[in-house]
Write a protein that holds these residues in place. Sequence first.
Motif, PDB file in Angstrom:
ATOM      1  N   ALA A   1     -30.925   5.748 -27.044  1.00 52.94           N
ATOM      2  CA  ALA A   1     -30.358   6.235 -28.304  1.00 52.94           C
ATOM      3  C   ALA A   1     -29.205   5.330 -28.709  1.00 52.94           C
ATOM      4  N   THR A   2     -28.778   5.468 -29.962  1.00 55.05           N
ATOM      5  CA  THR A   2     -27.706   4.626 -30.486  1.00 55.05           C
ATOM      6  C   THR A   2     -26.616   5.462 -31.138  1.00 55.05           C
ATOM      7  N   GLY A   3     -25.459   4.844 -31.280  1.00 52.59           N
ATOM      8  CA  GLY A   3     -24.330   5.502 -31.921  1.00 52.59           C
ATOM      9  C   GLY A   3     -23.146   4.562 -31.926  1.00 52.59           C
ATOM     10  N   LYS A   4     -21.966   5.090 -31.649  1.00 52.11           N
ATOM     11  CA  LYS A   4     -20.777   4.243 -31.595  1.00 52.11           C
ATOM     12  C   LYS A   4     -19.822   4.762 -30.529  1.00 52.11           C
ATOM     13  N   LEU A   5     -18.976   3.858 -30.044  1.00 55.07           N
ATOM     14  CA  LEU A   5     -17.940   4.193 -29.067  1.00 55.07           C
ATOM     15  C   LEU A   5     -16.595   3.793 -29.635  1.00 55.07           C
ATOM     16  N   ARG A   6     -15.629   4.690 -29.501  1.00 53.11           N
ATOM     17  CA  ARG A   6     -14.271   4.398 -29.981  1.00 53.11           C
ATOM     18  C   ARG A   6     -13.278   4.648 -28.849  1.00 53.11           C
ATOM     19  N   ILE A   7     -12.482   3.609 -28.531  1.00 54.06           N
ATOM     20  CA  ILE A   7     -11.436   3.746 -27.528  1.00 54.06           C
ATOM     21  C   ILE A   7     -10.392   4.746 -28.038  1.00 54.06           C
ATOM     22  N   VAL A   8      -9.882   5.590 -27.175  1.00 50.62           N
ATOM     23  CA  VAL A   8      -8.907   6.599 -27.594  1.00 50.62           C
ATOM     24  C   VAL A   8      -7.689   5.920 -28.220  1.00 50.62           C
ATOM     25  N   SER A   9      -7.062   6.611 -29.154  1.00 53.45           N
ATOM     26  CA  SER A   9      -5.958   6.006 -29.909  1.00 53.45           C
ATOM     27  C   SER A   9      -4.667   5.935 -29.111  1.00 53.45           C
ATOM     28  N   GLN A  10      -4.501   6.811 -28.120  1.00 53.22           N
ATOM     29  CA  GLN A  10      -3.291   6.797 -27.302  1.00 53.22           C
ATOM     30  C   GLN A  10      -3.684   6.813 -25.821  1.00 53.22           C
ATOM     31  N   PRO A  11      -4.081   5.664 -25.302  1.00 56.67           N
ATOM     32  CA  PRO A  11      -4.541   5.608 -23.908  1.00 56.67           C
ATOM     33  C   PRO A  11      -3.447   5.998 -22.919  1.00 56.67           C
TER      34      PRO A  11
ATOM     35  N   PRO B   1      -6.451   0.257 -28.096  1.00 63.04           N
ATOM     36  CA  PRO B   1      -6.468   1.577 -28.732  1.00 63.04           C
ATOM     37  C   PRO B   1      -7.186   1.570 -30.081  1.00 63.04           C
ATOM     38  N   GLY B   2      -8.108   2.517 -30.249  1.00 57.31           N
ATOM     39  CA  GLY B   2      -8.824   2.663 -31.511  1.00 57.31           C
ATOM     40  C   GLY B   2      -9.952   1.679 -31.724  1.00 57.31           C
ATOM     41  N   ARG B   3     -10.164   0.752 -30.811  1.00 57.52           N
ATOM     42  CA  ARG B   3     -11.228  -0.245 -30.989  1.00 57.52           C
ATOM     43  C   ARG B   3     -12.600   0.437 -30.987  1.00 57.52           C
ATOM     44  N   GLU B   4     -13.483  -0.012 -31.864  1.00 58.91           N
ATOM     45  CA  GLU B   4     -14.810   0.584 -31.965  1.00 58.91           C
ATOM     46  C   GLU B   4     -15.891  -0.427 -31.609  1.00 58.91           C
ATOM     47  N   PHE B   5     -16.953   0.066 -31.020  1.00 50.94           N
ATOM     48  CA  PHE B   5     -18.118  -0.738 -30.642  1.00 50.94           C
ATOM     49  C   PHE B   5     -19.392  -0.031 -31.097  1.00 50.94           C
ATOM     50  N   PRO B   6     -20.397  -0.787 -31.536  1.00 49.90           N
ATOM     51  CA  PRO B   6     -21.732  -0.185 -31.632  1.00 49.90           C
ATOM     52  C   PRO B   6     -22.177   0.166 -30.221  1.00 49.90           C
ATOM     53  N   LEU B   7     -22.996   1.182 -30.086  1.00 50.13           N
ATOM     54  CA  LEU B   7     -23.323   1.720 -28.775  1.00 50.13           C
ATOM     55  C   LEU B   7     -24.811   1.972 -28.637  1.00 50.13           C
TER      56      LEU B   7
ATOM     57  N   LEU C   1     -22.146  -1.535 -24.855  1.00 55.20           N
ATOM     58  CA  LEU C   1     -21.261  -1.602 -26.014  1.00 55.20           C
ATOM     59  C   LEU C   1     -21.766  -2.618 -27.031  1.00 55.20           C
ATOM     60  N   ASP C   2     -23.026  -2.412 -27.428  1.00 56.94           N
ATOM     61  CA  ASP C   2     -23.666  -3.155 -28.500  1.00 56.94           C
ATOM     62  C   ASP C   2     -25.024  -2.512 -28.723  1.00 56.94           C
ATOM     63  N   ASP C   3     -25.551  -2.613 -29.916  1.00 61.23           N
ATOM     64  CA  ASP C   3     -26.873  -2.043 -30.196  1.00 61.23           C
ATOM     65  C   ASP C   3     -27.917  -3.137 -30.036  1.00 61.23           C
ATOM     66  N   THR C   4     -28.140  -3.551 -28.796  1.00 60.76           N
ATOM     67  CA  THR C   4     -29.092  -4.610 -28.484  1.00 60.76           C
ATOM     68  C   THR C   4     -29.933  -4.185 -27.280  1.00 60.76           C
ATOM     69  N   ARG C   5     -30.975  -4.964 -27.016  1.00 62.23           N
ATOM     70  CA  ARG C   5     -31.833  -4.657 -25.868  1.00 62.23           C
ATOM     71  C   ARG C   5     -31.209  -5.064 -24.541  1.00 62.23           C
ATOM     72  N   PHE C   6     -30.349  -6.105 -24.557  1.00 62.37           N
ATOM     73  CA  PHE C   6     -29.757  -6.509 -23.280  1.00 62.37           C
ATOM     74  C   PHE C   6     -28.339  -7.049 -23.403  1.00 62.37           C
ATOM     75  N   GLU C   7     -28.145  -8.097 -24.162  1.00 60.22           N
ATOM     76  CA  GLU C   7     -26.836  -8.746 -24.212  1.00 60.22           C
ATOM     77  C   GLU C   7     -25.776  -7.807 -24.761  1.00 60.22           C
ATOM     78  N   SER C   8     -24.616  -7.795 -24.111  1.00 60.79           N
ATOM     79  CA  SER C   8     -23.493  -6.995 -24.599  1.00 60.79           C
ATOM     80  C   SER C   8     -22.233  -7.416 -23.858  1.00 60.79           C
TER      81      SER C   8
ATOM     82  N   LEU D   1     -10.920   7.501 -21.774  1.00 59.47           N
ATOM     83  CA  LEU D   1     -11.041   6.099 -22.168  1.00 59.47           C
ATOM     84  C   LEU D   1     -11.626   5.955 -23.569  1.00 59.47           C
ATOM     85  N   ALA D   2     -12.695   6.700 -23.868  1.00 60.26           N
ATOM     86  CA  ALA D   2     -13.354   6.522 -25.164  1.00 60.26           C
ATOM     87  C   ALA D   2     -14.184   7.751 -25.503  1.00 60.26           C
ATOM     88  N   ILE D   3     -14.415   7.928 -26.794  1.00 58.37           N
ATOM     89  CA  ILE D   3     -15.327   8.950 -27.312  1.00 58.37           C
ATOM     90  C   ILE D   3     -16.617   8.250 -27.720  1.00 58.37           C
ATOM     91  N   MET D   4     -17.757   8.792 -27.290  1.00 55.58           N
ATOM     92  CA  MET D   4     -19.053   8.228 -27.632  1.00 55.58           C
ATOM     93  C   MET D   4     -19.837   9.250 -28.454  1.00 55.58           C
TER      94      MET D   4
END
Length: 368
Positions: A57-67, A77-83, A107-114, A286-289
Amino acid sequence: MKKPYKKTFPGVFVYWTRRIGDYLLLWVLARLLGLSLALFLSFPFRKRMSHDNGIAATGKLRIVSQPDFPAHAFFAPGREFPLRIRHGSATFLDDAMNCIRSMAIKLDDTRFESPFDLEMNTGETSLFWSAASFMKFARLRGEKYGVEYRDYNRQYPDGLEASKRAGRRHATSFSNLHYYCKTPFLFEGDDGLKRYAKYRVIPADGTPQSGVEEELCSWDQCNQRVLPFETRGRNFLKYEYEDRIQKNGACYLLQIQLHPASEDEDPEVFNNMVVWDEDVYPWKDLAIMTIDQTLDWEESTLTAFSVNNMPDTLGVLPARSIYDYNSLNYLRAHAEIARKARLLSYKVFGMVPPIPDNKNRNISDWGK
């Protein structure tokens, strides 16, 4: 107190000869294992090393704003990645069997590389703890129609107890389980200090974990077969997850546990059979997915993960021998040839078919 081998040249020579010999044995084993998996499993049978039964499945990951953990440039903090994630069931192609469940994240919407991958299973401890114990685990599998590891469990009761705690026969969803990286990784933050990191994923809303059983006997854990009068279908977890994501999506919390490094480190810190004391080394958010779309069977099958997909400051810890606890991740890091062989087999023999709904139960292969 200085060790005796440091006093004389012969002692130093013997010491380093053993160290080099131990590492060479690990180096050879890792490459032989990867080649064997490629030649005798991945290519001829179009199989993964484990967890063939899964859904991506796919979505996004966001690092928490106040680690609440030491600053690290990658986890800004707050950095986002495709997931992209993949949930799976270990060994068998039937969701109703007593399987260890898994979650891998990319931390990327790919088949392997990330830039960053994690592979996790249910249960806080593992069934094996080094390259040497893994080879015994594989050799003593003895699987037949859903019954396996009887000999291994008799010889290694710690592995049996870990298996009991990790199995999730009665899980109601992939989304409400707890998943753990049990062998630690490096964490070298912006302050330059060396630490060790473990990771886990839990439901973001605090939903209780499903499928946890108490007082499971040893035979029940060896007998992973579908229960008599089972009404759940062979793909019920994957169907439930598809419906859940389509209707409401899923939300997970990625957490990290950190252990400071020291020069005279106790090797047990790296033992995946030892749970770090949460009062001393608490889990930190660490992050919300968030997941909003599932992928079809073919895309799920082509998706793969690797411990090599990590920044240098968050990567695999070095291993020195087949008995080193970090040798498990060393084996994983040198198994890339098996993934490539599996992808080649799809081109030669075609994609493996979707798992049929209600036939050929209690097996770990297609077409039996």
